[in-house]
Design an enzyme around this catalytic site. Structure first.
Site, PDB file in Angstrom:
ATOM      1  N   HIS A 159       0.847  -1.198   0.000  1.00  0.00           N
ATOM      2  CA  HIS A 159       0.000   0.000   0.000  1.00  0.00           C
ATOM      3  C   HIS A 159       0.879   1.243   0.000  1.00  0.00           C
ATOM      4  O   HIS A 159       1.005   1.931   0.999  1.00  0.00           O
ATOM      5  CB  HIS A 159      -0.971   0.015   1.176  1.00  0.00           C
ATOM      6  CG  HIS A 159      -0.399  -0.494   2.464  1.00  0.00           C
ATOM      7  ND1 HIS A 159       0.439   0.243   3.266  1.00  0.00           N
ATOM      8  CD2 HIS A 159      -0.556  -1.681   3.077  1.00  0.00           C
ATOM      9  CE1 HIS A 159       0.762  -0.464   4.328  1.00  0.00           C
ATOM     10  NE2 HIS A 159       0.169  -1.630   4.243  1.00  0.00           N
ATOM     11  N   LYS A 582      -3.253   5.844  15.940  1.00  0.00           N
ATOM     12  CA  LYS A 582      -4.564   6.421  15.630  1.00  0.00           C
ATOM     13  C   LYS A 582      -5.521   6.249  16.811  1.00  0.00           C
ATOM     14  O   LYS A 582      -6.379   7.095  17.064  1.00  0.00           O
ATOM     15  CB  LYS A 582      -5.113   5.743  14.376  1.00  0.00           C
ATOM     16  CG  LYS A 582      -6.433   6.290  13.854  1.00  0.00           C
ATOM     17  CD  LYS A 582      -6.659   5.810  12.436  1.00  0.00           C
ATOM     18  CE  LYS A 582      -8.099   6.020  12.008  1.00  0.00           C
ATOM     19  NZ  LYS A 582      -8.981   4.932  12.433  1.00  0.00           N
TER      20      LYS A 582
END
Length: 916
Positions: A159, A582
């Site tokens: 990715h 996160k």
């Protein structure tokens, strides 16, 4: 606010960096000529005006505005550009970034040569590592034992946030080669002029090439991006890596080290084609296709090198003898491939090495398609060992043996698989599969202990059969995946072709045992055991905290210990940096990772099982980025254990492995850090307990501050959606999988890459620092300044954390972020002052605890690098804000504005050299 607000116009270069200054000046002028030639005087004037206004803005005490001396402010210069002008402005700045990046990388190569020329030991080199090991008390036998345990395995992931197409990478490599050639002081002025002409030609053709296609890249495209770096860079530098190690050993330990066998300490792995987590385009088919393509690529490399060796090894039987074993192998191949022998010119038939290499090349060409081809890489290795031994024993040490040894090292490293292919899938997908297999719709909601009991019962059955997958596509897809892995292990790809099966979002032992059950259902079994490593991935802060207990439970299970005994009694455990950050912010995530690794090391030592911690790091500090060797040295005692597995992705791949000299340095420095962390870790400190209590307070208060903003403030989601270009990034064609795991609404399902990417674009870079200032302030009040200053100075963990945050703060620009905040309206009015206050508190405390006055005071090279780029990044940021406002006001329907926005995202990412 930015650390460079009062910076002088002139960028200072140390004496050792003056050649870089000259290169930047020459290349900057060259880029200006290309811009004028390709875009005309109007574009050149726009670029120069924007650059000058950006410099003026940073030299002023207040933000740029109309009416300041020198003309209109920067905001006005870049406002209301039509999309084509905006795109050309970005292309101009991108071109500058490209050559400056290369100039800086080549300067690193220049500096390495300076060290070697002057006979000095460079920090992080093999020479320094060996000297440090000797000072730590390791003799040659101890070093040999250490190297026998050493494994460094970078894992290139699927990715990327910066998937530069191969044609542009090749142009950059050509420019870099010319820049390296210009290091030769004997070049004449005419030769130097021709070199610059060649650079200009490459820059111009790059200008005329689209940086990114306007369609989403496929898994095949991602594979091409990664394999370029493996075949064109890493393949080339593997032998020199070991040669440098040999020289360092001999220099430190004497001639006895010259004959020490060097084990394989470096491996290469990839997720491209095997990462199914959230990617519907990765399947059993892509696993097969990837393995076939990787084999094709490595065989192509071998065939090319074998042809070169054949041309070089022209020894004739009239002048030399060869070993009996080699002569017998040549006779065998002649009898098996008479048609190929007939194609050899008669004048070459008395050249035994050339003849054998010709027939080896034929076998390579037939591998995978004919019984005459090699079954596996061991056959090729044996042939090359015959040639090397014959040369060594017949006066060929300086007549080709060196080149054969280089190829042998590559064969030992890359086999016929090139890069080990990992496979990854989300634990929730596996639970859904078992729900269908067991006809139990509530399976995922049942207690983990109950799920584990049922899975173990199935595994205990003799030869458990798979449920009928008819009408169950999820079950069929899972079984096909494991069947493909079984095929790979049974065919000529080799035992290292398939890496661990990684289970994302592991939350219990049942998630690991489910993989073994699915593998057995698919027939992936050898003599009663599953020949597959299963690596649980712990990602969120709660999962990291639970990891030691989960692994303790697994290692206590007789059936799983039996599985591990068949896998060499070593377990891979992956820890995630992205989701933990996160979830709780940087400080809480780093501390959770540190404590989890320390506890895991204790668990595995108690059970007598080897531990390989696999670090799921991204390119940014908030996703575990930063200098890998420093992170290794700051790791808890016992957590490295000779092994380091770490993901490399996005712009980091090109930064670390884009040029051969840089890639060689990356591998050397990182492997050296693993050596030192394993053999000579810092001793336990009696102050550890007090420091850990203080760090726990920092982490806890930092996490509560972070979550109060990100997850609890009612206006935060609106702020994020409007004060960052997330709506543009969600439309970007930067990867083969979606930006969100399930839906685009809410933060929970948003992937970490677009989350961080958005904040980087808007110059907040919020995930890389927010909450730390409040945590430090709380700890100062509780533990005192002297304690925290001592921790910052003497504890590697906190020192590394503060240095990483300092870099993020230097790249952030809250003055520009304020313009993005204006896009959020009322949410911006409410939240930006909170964000700015935390930024200023974090900056002041990070500097104060380190005893510094300015950001990056201790890293002048990075400080200079940021300052070189700011005059080109700032205009793009302000232009992007203007484009965002216009695009959103038009209902996000204007395709031309969107394309200009996409170009601005690429440009800012290149300039900041950090994305997601």
């Amino acid at each position: 606010m930015s650390s460079e607000r009062h910076a002088p116009r002139e960028i200072e270069f140390e004496e050792k960096d003056r050649p870089l200054r000259d290169d930047v000046s020459i290349l900057g002028a060259l880029v200006g000529d290309v811009i004028r030639d390709q875009g005309g005087d109007a574009l050149f004037d726009l670029v120069e005006t924007a650059r000058r206004r950006a410099i003026h803005r940073r030299e002023s005490s207040a933000d740029s505005s109309e009416g300041k001396p020198g003309g209109p402010g920067l905001v006005s210069v870049v406002a209301d550009l039509d999309p084509r002008q905006a795109g050309l402005l970005v292309r101009s700045f991108l071109t500058y970034f490209r050559v400056v990046n290369l100039a800086e990388q080549v300067h690193r190569i220049r500096r390495r040569r300076d060290y070697q020329r002057e006979g000095r030991v460079q920090a992080g080199s093999w020479a320094e590592t060996m000297r440090s090991l000797q000072e730590a008390g390791l003799d040659l036998a101890g070093v040999a034992d250490l190297l026998g345990r050493l494994v460094f395995e970078p894992v290139f992931t699927a990715h990327p946030t910066e998937a530069t197409r191969r044609s542009l990478l090749e142009k950059e490599l050509e420019i870099a080669k010319v820049l390296v050639r210009r290091l030769d002081p004997s070049l004449t002025p005419e030769e130097d002029r021709k070199a610059l002409d060649q650079i200009r030609a490459e820059v111009t053709t790059a200008w005329q090439t689209d940086e990114h296609p306007f369609v989403r890249p496929t898994v095949r495209d991602e594979m091409e991006h990664v394999l370029y770096h493996v075949t064109d860079v890493i393949y080339r530098i593997v032998p020199p890596l070991y040669e440098d190690l040999r020289r360092a050993l001999t220099s430190t330990y004497g001639e006895a080290a010259r004959e020490l066998p060097l084990p394989d300490v470096f491996r290469c792995a990839s997720w491209v084609g095997g990462d199914m987590d959230g990617n519907p385009y990765v399947s059993a088919a892509t696993i097969r296709e990837t393995l076939v393509e990787q084999r094709r690529q490595i065989l192509r490399c071998y065939r090319s090198e074998v042809r070169d060796l054949g041309r070089h090894l022209s020894q004739s039987l009239a002048r030399i003898d060869v070993s009996e074993d080699l002569a017998a192998r040549l006779d065998d191949y002649r009898s098996r491939m008479p048609e190929e022998v007939d194609r050899v010119p008669a004048r070459h038939r008395d050249m035994p090495y050339r003849m054998l290499l010709r027939l080896i090349g034929k076998r390579l060409a037939l591998t995978g398609s004919s019984p005459l081809g090699y079954r596996d890489a061991d056959g090729l290795r044996e042939d090359l060992e015959l040639i090397e031994a014959s040369l060594r024993n017949h006066r060929g040490h300086h007549a080709g043996a060196f080149a054969v040894r280089r190829l042998l090292r590559r064969v030992r490293t890359f086999g016929f698989h090139l890069a080990t292919l990992d496979v990854r899938q989300d634990s929730r997908v596996h639970r859904d599969v078992l729900a269908r297999a067991f006809l139990d719709d509530r399976w995922s909601d049942r207690p983990a202990a109950g799920r584990l009991r049922r899975v173990l019962q199935e595994l205990e059955k003799a030869g458990p059969r798979s449920p009928d997958p008819t009408g169950e596509p999820e079950l069929l897809r899972a079984l096909e995946t494991f069947a493909a892995l079984g095929e790979a292990k049974r065919t000529g790809f080799g035992p290292k072709s398939v890496g661990p099966y990684i289970v994302s979002m592991t939350q219990g032992a049942d998630d690991v045992m489910t993989v073994l059950l699915l593998a057995r259902w698919a027939g992936l079994e050898e003599e009663g055991h599953v020949p597959l490593d299963v690596a649980p991935l712990f990602e969120t802060v709660p999962d990291l905290e639970a990891a030691p207990e989960i692994m303790d439970g697994l290692l206590s299970m007789p059936s799983y210990r039996e599985h591990l005994s068949q896998r060499g009694d070593r377990q891979v455990v992956m820890v995630g940096y992205s989701d933990s950050n996160k979830d709780g912010g940087l400080a809480a995530a780093r501390w959770a990772l540190q404590r989890s690794q320390a506890a895991l090391a204790e668990v595995f030592e108690r059970h007598g099982v080897g531990l390989t911690i696999f670090h799921g790091r991204g390119g940014t500090i908030s996703r575990g980025g930063g200098k890998t060797h420093r992170a290794v040295q700051a790791a808890p005692r016992g957590s490295v254990d000779g092994h380091l597995r770490v993901t490399e992705q996005g712009e980091v791949i090109n930064a670390k492995y884009g040029l051969r000299g840089i890639a060689l340095r990356t591998l050397e420095v990182t492997a050296g850090a693993v050596c030192l962390a394993t053999a000579a870790p810092p001793p336990a400190d009696p102050r550890d307990a007090a420091w850990h209590r203080a760090m726990a307070d920092i982490a806890d208060h930092s996490r509560s501050t972070y979550r109060a903003l990100v997850y609890e403030h009612p206006d935060f989601l609106a702020y994020f959606r409007n004060a960052t270009p997330i709506d543009v990034i969600e439309r970007m064609m930067i990867g083969s999988r979606p930006a969100s795991r399930r839906s685009r609404q809410g933060l929970g399902n948003l992937r970490a890459i677009p989350w961080v990417f958005s904040w980087t674009q808007s110059r907040h870079i919020l995930p890389g620092w927010y909450g730390l200032g409040s945590g430090l302030a709380h700890a100062l009040a509780e533990h005192g300044r002297e304690t925290l200053e001592t921790m910052a100075r003497e504890w590697r963990f906190l020192r590394t954390l503060l240095e990483d945050v300092e870099m993020v703060l230097a790249k952030a620009d809250l003055d520009i972020a304020a313009h993005y905040a204006d896009l959020a309206g009322g949410a911006g009015d409410t939240l930006f002052p909170i964000i700015q206050a935390e930024f200023e508190q974090t900056r002041d405390l990070v500097l104060g605890l380190q005893g510094r006055q300015e950001l990056l005071e201790g890293d002048p090279a990075l400080r200079r690098s940021i300052r070189l780029r700011n005059p080109y990044v700032d205009p793009m940021s302000l232009m992007q804000i203007d484009l965002l406002r216009r695009w959103r006001d038009g209902g996000r329907q204007d395709e031309d504005l969107l394309q200009a926005l996409l170009a601005s995202v690429h440009g800012i990412a290149q300039g900041l050299q950090n994305t997601g």
